[in-house]
Motif scaffolding. Structure first.
Motif, PDB file in Angstrom:
ATOM      1  N   UNK A   1       0.857  -1.265   0.077  1.00 27.30           N
ATOM      2  CA  UNK A   1       0.081  -0.198   0.083  1.00 27.30           C
ATOM      3  C   UNK A   1       0.918   1.163  -0.031  1.00 27.30           C
ATOM      4  N   UNK A   2       1.922   1.180   0.827  1.00 27.56           N
ATOM      5  CA  UNK A   2       2.666   2.491   1.010  1.00 27.56           C
ATOM      6  C   UNK A   2       3.658   2.789  -0.187  1.00 27.56           C
ATOM      7  N   UNK A   3       4.056   1.701  -0.808  1.00 26.73           N
ATOM      8  CA  UNK A   3       4.762   1.907  -1.928  1.00 26.73           C
ATOM      9  C   UNK A   3       4.049   2.233  -3.171  1.00 26.73           C
ATOM     10  N   UNK A   4       2.587   2.079  -3.251  1.00 28.21           N
ATOM     11  CA  UNK A   4       1.509   2.461  -4.199  1.00 28.21           C
ATOM     12  C   UNK A   4       1.678   3.939  -3.910  1.00 28.21           C
ATOM     13  N   UNK A   5       1.252   4.411  -2.709  1.00 24.76           N
ATOM     14  CA  UNK A   5       1.141   5.752  -2.447  1.00 24.76           C
ATOM     15  C   UNK A   5       2.035   6.816  -2.750  1.00 24.76           C
ATOM     16  N   UNK A   6       3.429   6.454  -2.398  1.00 26.07           N
ATOM     17  CA  UNK A   6       4.608   7.241  -2.801  1.00 26.07           C
ATOM     18  C   UNK A   6       4.807   6.983  -4.403  1.00 26.07           C
ATOM     19  N   UNK A   7       4.652   5.805  -5.016  1.00 30.35           N
ATOM     20  CA  UNK A   7       4.906   5.490  -6.235  1.00 30.35           C
ATOM     21  C   UNK A   7       3.806   6.746  -7.372  1.00 30.35           C
ATOM     22  N   UNK A   8       2.427   6.694  -6.694  1.00 27.34           N
ATOM     23  CA  UNK A   8       1.512   7.645  -7.282  1.00 27.34           C
ATOM     24  C   UNK A   8       1.836   8.923  -7.098  1.00 27.34           C
ATOM     25  N   UNK A   9       2.130   9.251  -5.998  1.00 30.84           N
ATOM     26  CA  UNK A   9       2.631  10.684  -5.704  1.00 30.84           C
ATOM     27  C   UNK A   9       3.790  11.135  -6.535  1.00 30.84           C
TER      28      UNK A   9
END
Length: 317
Positions: A192-200
């Motif tokens: 989840x957090x990898x996805x959040x940072x990747x999207x950001x």
């Protein structure tokens, strides 16, 4: 005593079989991510495709981490490492998806599969893992196989044929960082957090890329079937990733790791069905050498360190 152990042995066997089944499905589906991405990149920049992929990952995984109560289970140190992981995934996906605009899916994936070789070398340098001459030799042979695929590809499309190597390097570093945080971290929270940072990171790149005319960073409004292609990228990536997570929970990594090379087979089939692409004889030779060297490295690690884990490729990206 022996009779009492039979149910446990049977249960272990069933669990491993279940993990193997999930892993096969995961790696066979994984090239669909690249098929949809190749269809979408004809009209949409690679940073936008990457952003959609991460955003959908976040949307699909959010209910799971909320249910597990692990959403905010982070320290500032872990937050920094997750941001680094997200950035490395952006580099990996941008490099690979950009390649797909001009390169066959099977060729790009074959070159990308030097990642286990790069990971082996980086592990010996930064994690002080003991690597003998046999595995170093296998790494060298694997890179030679990659050159057999890269050389004709460079004649066809130019320097962009090297981007799968950049993607492989990015994923290898990502997996090294993941090893640093995976011991006491919930795997769903990590995704989840990898996805959040990747999207950001992708959204920032798209913001500054707007109006530049760049085929990588200048966002466009998708039209027609492109919406379905983008949705296909996110959905297939999430399904493949979830199957991979549960596969590695059910069976040892050393058992599952060789199955990742089935991805080249399914990528070739999907590429032929959708685009009519098939590797030539020289590329097939290179692919065979890459697969052979990778399988040898995995076999050697199993023999030398029976508890060594080999991180999966497909679920990571």
């Amino acid at each position: 005593m022996a009779d009492m152990s039979l149910p446990k042995i049977a249960a272990d066997h069933n669990r491993i079989s279940f993990g193997l089944t999930l892993m096969v499905i995961s790696v066979l589906l994984s090239p669909l991510i690249d098929i949809f991405a190749k269809l979408a990149i004809a009209t949409v920049p690679s940073a936008e495709i990457t952003a959609v992929r991460f955003l959908l990952q976040v949307v699909f995984i959010l209910p799971i981490v909320l249910f597990r109560g692990s959403l905010f289970d982070l320290t500032w140190k872990k937050t920094g490492l997750h941001a680094l992981r997200g950035g490395l995934l952006v580099v990996t996906m941008l490099s690979f998806i950009t390649t797909l605009k001009v390169m066959e899916v099977a060729d790009a994936i074959a070159i990308f599969f030097v990642e286990p070789i790069i990971l082996t070398i980086l592990g010996s340098i930064f994690l002080k893992e003991t690597i003998g001459w046999r595995r170093y030799t296998a790494c060298g042979v694997g890179f030679f196989g990659a050159l057999l695929v890269i050389q004709p590809s460079m004649q066809e499309v130019g320097w962009i044929a090297l981007l799968p190597v950049v993607a492989a390097f990015g994923l290898a570093v990502f997996l090294l960082v993941t090893r640093m945080v995976a011991q006491n971290e919930d795997p769903w929270s990590m995704q989840f957090h990898a996805g959040v940072w990747g999207a950001l990171f992708c959204l920032v790149l798209l913001y500054f890329g707007e109006g530049t005319g760049s085929g990588i960073f200048d966002p466009v409004w998708p039209e027609g079937y492109t919406w379905y292609y983008l949705l296909g990228v996110g959905v297939t990536a999430t399904i493949s990733g979830v199957l991979g997570v549960y596969a590695y929970r059910a069976a040892p990594a050393s058992v599952l790791a060789p199955l990742q090379y089935l991805e080249i087979v399914s990528a070739t089939i999907f590429g032929w069905l959708v685009f009519g692409d098939l590797p030539d004889a020289l590329k097939w030779l290179g692919i065979a050498i890459i697969i052979g060297s990778g399988l040898y490295i995995i076999w050697r690690e199993r023999r030398v360190h029976k508890d060594t884990s080999v991180a999966p490729v497909s679920p990571a990206i």
